[in-house]
Enzyme design. Structure first.
Site, PDB file in Angstrom:
ATOM      1  N   TRP A  25       0.813  -1.214   0.000  1.00  9.86           N
ATOM      2  CA  TRP A  25       0.000   0.000   0.000  1.00  9.86           C
ATOM      3  C   TRP A  25       0.848   1.266   0.000  1.00  9.86           C
ATOM      4  O   TRP A  25       0.333   2.346  -0.253  1.00  9.86           O
ATOM      5  CB  TRP A  25      -0.925   0.009   1.232  1.00  9.86           C
ATOM      6  N   ASN A  26       2.146   1.191   0.315  1.00  9.40           N
ATOM      7  CA  ASN A  26       2.894   2.443   0.535  1.00  9.40           C
ATOM      8  C   ASN A  26       3.287   3.160  -0.757  1.00  9.40           C
ATOM      9  O   ASN A  26       3.537   4.353  -0.752  1.00  9.40           O
ATOM     10  CB  ASN A  26       4.118   2.222   1.447  1.00  9.40           C
ATOM     11  N   LYS A  75      -2.212  -8.909  -7.507  1.00  7.75           N
ATOM     12  CA  LYS A  75      -3.074  -8.650  -6.343  1.00  7.75           C
ATOM     13  C   LYS A  75      -2.546  -7.394  -5.645  1.00  7.75           C
ATOM     14  O   LYS A  75      -1.469  -7.422  -5.043  1.00  7.75           O
ATOM     15  CB  LYS A  75      -3.055  -9.822  -5.359  1.00  7.75           C
ATOM     16  N   PRO A  76      -3.304  -6.283  -5.714  1.00  9.83           N
ATOM     17  CA  PRO A  76      -2.845  -5.073  -5.018  1.00  9.83           C
ATOM     18  C   PRO A  76      -3.161  -5.183  -3.533  1.00  9.83           C
ATOM     19  O   PRO A  76      -3.944  -6.036  -3.118  1.00  9.83           O
ATOM     20  CB  PRO A  76      -3.682  -3.971  -5.670  1.00  9.83           C
ATOM     21  N   ALA A  77      -2.569  -4.308  -2.744  1.00 11.02           N
ATOM     22  CA  ALA A  77      -2.859  -4.275  -1.305  1.00 11.02           C
ATOM     23  C   ALA A  77      -4.354  -4.022  -1.094  1.00 11.02           C
ATOM     24  O   ALA A  77      -4.970  -3.246  -1.835  1.00 11.02           O
ATOM     25  CB  ALA A  77      -2.036  -3.171  -0.655  1.00 11.02           C
ATOM     26  N   GLY A 132       6.830  -6.414   0.240  1.00 12.64           N
ATOM     27  CA  GLY A 132       6.107  -6.317   1.511  1.00 12.64           C
ATOM     28  C   GLY A 132       7.007  -6.746   2.652  1.00 12.64           C
ATOM     29  O   GLY A 132       8.236  -6.653   2.551  1.00 12.64           O
ATOM     30  N   SER A 133       6.396  -7.260   3.699  1.00 15.47           N
ATOM     31  CA  SER A 133       7.178  -7.555   4.909  1.00 15.47           C
ATOM     32  C   SER A 133       8.022  -8.818   4.748  1.00 15.47           C
ATOM     33  O   SER A 133       7.689  -9.715   3.954  1.00 15.47           O
ATOM     34  CB  SER A 133       6.239  -7.733   6.103  1.00 15.47           C
ATOM     35  N   GLU A 159      11.047  -8.262  -2.419  1.00 15.47           N
ATOM     36  CA  GLU A 159      11.584  -6.980  -1.945  1.00 15.47           C
ATOM     37  C   GLU A 159      10.954  -6.763  -0.576  1.00 15.47           C
ATOM     38  O   GLU A 159       9.775  -6.453  -0.470  1.00 15.47           O
ATOM     39  CB  GLU A 159      11.223  -5.881  -2.956  1.00 15.47           C
ATOM     40  N   LEU A 160      11.756  -6.975   0.488  1.00 21.41           N
ATOM     41  CA  LEU A 160      11.181  -7.103   1.831  1.00 21.41           C
ATOM     42  C   LEU A 160      11.589  -5.943   2.746  1.00 21.41           C
ATOM     43  O   LEU A 160      11.935  -4.878   2.254  1.00 21.41           O
ATOM     44  CB  LEU A 160      11.599  -8.466   2.399  1.00 21.41           C
ATOM     45  N   CYS A 218      10.324   1.176   2.805  1.00 22.74           N
ATOM     46  CA  CYS A 218      11.287   0.135   3.214  1.00 22.74           C
ATOM     47  C   CYS A 218      12.706   0.686   3.271  1.00 22.74           C
ATOM     48  O   CYS A 218      13.565   0.098   3.917  1.00 22.74           O
ATOM     49  CB  CYS A 218      11.297  -1.017   2.220  1.00 22.74           C
ATOM     50  N   GLU A 248      11.949  -2.499  11.981  1.00 22.98           N
ATOM     51  CA  GLU A 248      11.605  -1.496  10.973  1.00 22.98           C
ATOM     52  C   GLU A 248      10.455  -0.661  11.540  1.00 22.98           C
ATOM     53  O   GLU A 248       9.378  -1.201  11.814  1.00 22.98           O
ATOM     54  CB  GLU A 248      11.175  -2.228   9.694  1.00 22.98           C
TER      55      GLU A 248
HETATM   56  C1  SIN Z   1       9.553   0.762  -0.787  1.00 26.07           C
HETATM   57  O1  SIN Z   1       9.458   1.381   0.241  1.00 26.07           O
HETATM   58  O2  SIN Z   1       9.218  -0.422  -0.819  1.00 26.07           O
HETATM   59  C2  SIN Z   1      10.047   1.346  -2.073  1.00 26.07           C
HETATM   60  C3  SIN Z   1      10.655   2.662  -1.984  1.00 26.07           C
HETATM   61  C4  SIN Z   1      11.252   3.153  -3.284  1.00 26.07           C
HETATM   62  O3  SIN Z   1      11.067   2.562  -4.353  1.00 26.07           O
HETATM   63  O4  SIN Z   1      11.941   4.148  -3.227  1.00 26.07           O
END
Ligand code: SIN
Length: 477
Positions: free
Chosen positions: A147-148, A171-173, A225-226, A247-248, A281, A378
Site C-alpha cells: 500500500w505504501n 493482487k494489489p494491497a 512487503g514484509s 523486496e522485503l 522500506c 523497521e
Molecule cells: C519501498 O518502500 O518499498 C520502495 C521505496 C522506493 O522505491 O523508493
C-alpha cells in the site's frame, strides 16, 4: 468523484463480494470495489497463460510501442492518479505526484529495455559445435504489491514482465486497490491485448497468495512487503519451485561522520526519513551520529522535525500525512513507548498527534542504543532514532548488526572513508552523501532477509527472463 474511478466503484447491494476502501486522512469511505474469488482468479490465470504466447511472439519493438503509450497515458493522468493515491494511502499530494512520475518511469524504461534482451554466443568446446544462449520470457507471472507506493511498486514489476513477453496477474494491497485498477484501465487504453495484465483485488489475501504460490501455471511470483510474509510465500512456493523476486523489509542506518557536510546531511535525512511519513522500506531507520558532530547535528534534526507540517495529504503544504491504519499506529506507538521505557529521550514528539486517530507526531528520540527494540525493528513511522558512536569501526559494526540488508546511507567527505564504508556496509544499496537512491535506472533490492532479486535498471528485466542454452552440433564439414 474522480472520473477515473467511475467504473470501479460499485453500488453497495452485495457488499460481501466487495472490498471497502477508506481514506486514512479522516476514515471516510471512498467506496467499494469488486473482490475476486479464487475460482475466478484461477480462470484469469489460465486466460493469461493463453494470451502470453501471441504477446511473446510479437517483435519487442511492437511491445515497446504499447508500453510507451501506457507511459504517456499515465503521465497525462498524473494529477488524477495522484489524487487517488493520496485518498487511499494518505501521502501528501506533492509526493503522490512524484510517485506517479516515478512509477511511470519504469514503464518508459522497460519499454526500451525489452528491445535489448540480448543472447550470447560462447566460444565452443569442440569443432562443429556452437554454444548459443537465448533469453526467453518466464511465462505467466503473479505479483503482490504493498500500500505504501500504490503505483510505483506495480509498474516496476508489471512493466518488465510485459516488456519481456510475459503475462502478469496482480493482487494489489487491500488498502489501496484503486490506483492499481486505474493502471489496468490505462494499459488497455494503450492497446495492451486482453488477458495480459489483470488486477485482482481480494478480501482474502492469504488464500490468494497461496493460490499464486501453488499454481503450476504461474512460473514466477514477485512480492514487495514484509519479511514475514516474504518467508511465508517462499515456503508456500516450494512445492512448485517457483521463481521468486522478494523486496522485503529494511532497517536502514543513516550515518553522519565527523567530516560530513552537515548542510547536505540534514537535507538528505529529512528526504529519506520523512518520505511517506516514514512508511517506506528504504527510510532511514537508525541515525548514527559521530561524537564530534553529535550535538550540532541533533540540534538541526530537532529544529527541522519540529517544524514539519502534519495534516491531510490532500491539503496544501502538508509534509506528513496520516499513517495507513490503526494497526500501523499501534505498532509505532508501542515502539516509541518501549524506547522511552528503555531509556531513550523524546526531544520533540513522542506521542500521537492531536489531529486524529491515525496521525503520529514527528518525533526525535535521543540516547537510543542498538540494543533497544526500536533499533532492531523497521519502524514505519515518522520517528528519528538517534544513536551516538565514536569511530568508523563502531559505526559499521552497529550498521551491520541487523538481519536486514536493504538500503544504507552515510555522509562523509574523506574519499578513503567513502570507499571503505561503501564496501563494508552489508546492504544491497548504499548511498554516500545522498538520502534518496531510488531510480528506474538503478538496481533496487536487498540482501540477507531484505530479499532476493533486483527491480529497475537493466538487471530488472532479467527477473522475467529464462536463459536457454542451445547447443548446435554437427556443423563440421
Ligand atoms: C519501498 O518502500 O518499498 C520502495 C521505496 C522506493 O522505491 O523508493
Amino acid at each position: 468523484m474522480n472520473s477515473l474511478l467511475k467504473t470501479h466503484l460499485l453500488s453497495t447491494d452485495n457488499v460481501q463480494d466487495q472490498l471497502a476502501v477508506y481514506n486514512p486522512a479522516d476514515g471516510s469511505l471512498i467506496g467499494h470495489v469488486r473482490s475476486f474469488n479464487l475460482e475466478t482468479v484461477a480462470t484469469i490465470i489460465e486466460e493469461a497463460d493463453i494470451a502470453r504466447h501471441a504477446w511473446a511472439a510479437r517483435p519487442a519493438k511492437e511491445r515497446a510501442k504499447i508500453l510507451r503509450s501506457w507511459f504517456d497515458l499515465i503521465m497525462s493522468h498524473q494529477q488524477e492518479l495522484a489524487q487517488i493515491i493520496t485518498a487511499e494511502c494518505g501521502k501528501p499530494i506533492a509526493e503522490s505526484m512524484g510517485e506517479v512520475a516515478y512509477g511511470a518511469s519504469f514503464v518508459e524504461w522497460f519499454a526500451e529495455e525489452g528491445k535489448r534482451t540480448y543472447g550470447d554466443v560462447i566460444p565452443s568446446f569442440a569443432d562443429g559445435k556452437r554454444i548459443l544462449v537465448i533469453k526467453q520470457p518466464v511465462g505467466t507471472c503473479a505479483a503482490i504489491t504493498p500500500w505504501n507506493f500504490p503505483v510505483a511498486m506495480i509498474t516496476r514489476k508489471v512493466a518488465p514482465a510485459l516488456a519481456a513477453g510475459c503475462s502478469i496477474i496482480l493482487k494489489p494491497a487491500e488498502l489501496t486497490p484503486l490506483s492499481a485498477l486505474i493502471l489496468e484501465d490505462l494499459s488497455r487504453q494503450a492497446g495492451l491485448p486482453e488477458g495480459l495484465f489483470r488486477v485482482v483485488p481480494t478480501t482474502d489475501p492469504e488464500a490468494m497468495g497461496r493460490l499464486f504460490c501453488e499454481n503450476r501455471t504461474i512460473r514466477k511470483l514477485s512480492f514487495t512487503g514484509s519479511t514475514a510474509v516474504g518467508k511465508l510465500l517462499m515456503a508456500q512456493s516450494a512445492s512448485t519451485l517457483k521463481r521468486l523476486s522478494l523486496e522485503l523489509g529494511g532497517n536502514a542506518p543513516f550515518i553522519v561522520f565527523d567530516d560530513a557536510d552537515l548542510d547536505d546531511a540534514i537535507e538528505g535525512l529529512m528526504a529519506s526519513k520523512f518520505r511517506n511519513a516514514g512508511q517506506t522500506c528504504v527510510c532511514a531507520n537508525r541515525i548514527l551520529i559521530q561524537d564530534g558532530v553529535y550535538d550540532a547535528f541533533l540540534e538541526r534534526i530537532v529544529a527541522r522535525t519540529a517544524a514539519l507540517k502534519v495534516g491531510d495529504g490532500a491539503a496544501e503544504g502538508t509534509q506528513i500525512g496520516p499513517l495507513i491504519s490503526q494497526k500501523a499506529m499501534s505498532g509505532v506507538s508501542a515502539l516509541v513507548d518501549n524506547a522511552l521505557a528503555e531509556g531513550a529521550r523524546a526531544i520533540t514528539g513522542g506521542k500521537p498527534h492531536d489531529l486524529g486517530d491515525l496521525y503520529y507526531s514527528p518525533t526525535v528520540l535521543a540516547d537510543v542504543t542498538q540494543a533497544m527494540e526500536i533499533a532492531q525493528k523497521e519502524v514505519f513511522g515518522p520517528i528519528v532514532s538517534v544513536i551516538r558512536f565514536t569511530d568508523e569501526e563502531e559505526a559499521v559494526k552497529i550498521a551491520n548488526d541487523t538481519p536486514y540488508g536493504l538500503a544504507a546511507y552515510f555522509y562523509a567527505r574523506d574519499l578513503g572513508r567513502v570507499w571503505r564504508v561503501t564496501e563494508k556496509l552489508e546492504y544491497g544499496m548504499v548511498a554516500a552523501n545522498d538520502g534518496i537512491l531510488s531510480s528506474e535506472l538503478a538496481p533496487f533490492g536487498g540482501i540477507k532477509e531484505s530479499g532476493i532479486g533486483r527491480e529497475g535498471s537493466h538487471y530488472g528485466i532479467d527477473e522475467y527472463l529464462e536463459v536457454k542454452y542451445s547447443l548446435m552440433s554437427g556443423l563440421a564439414d
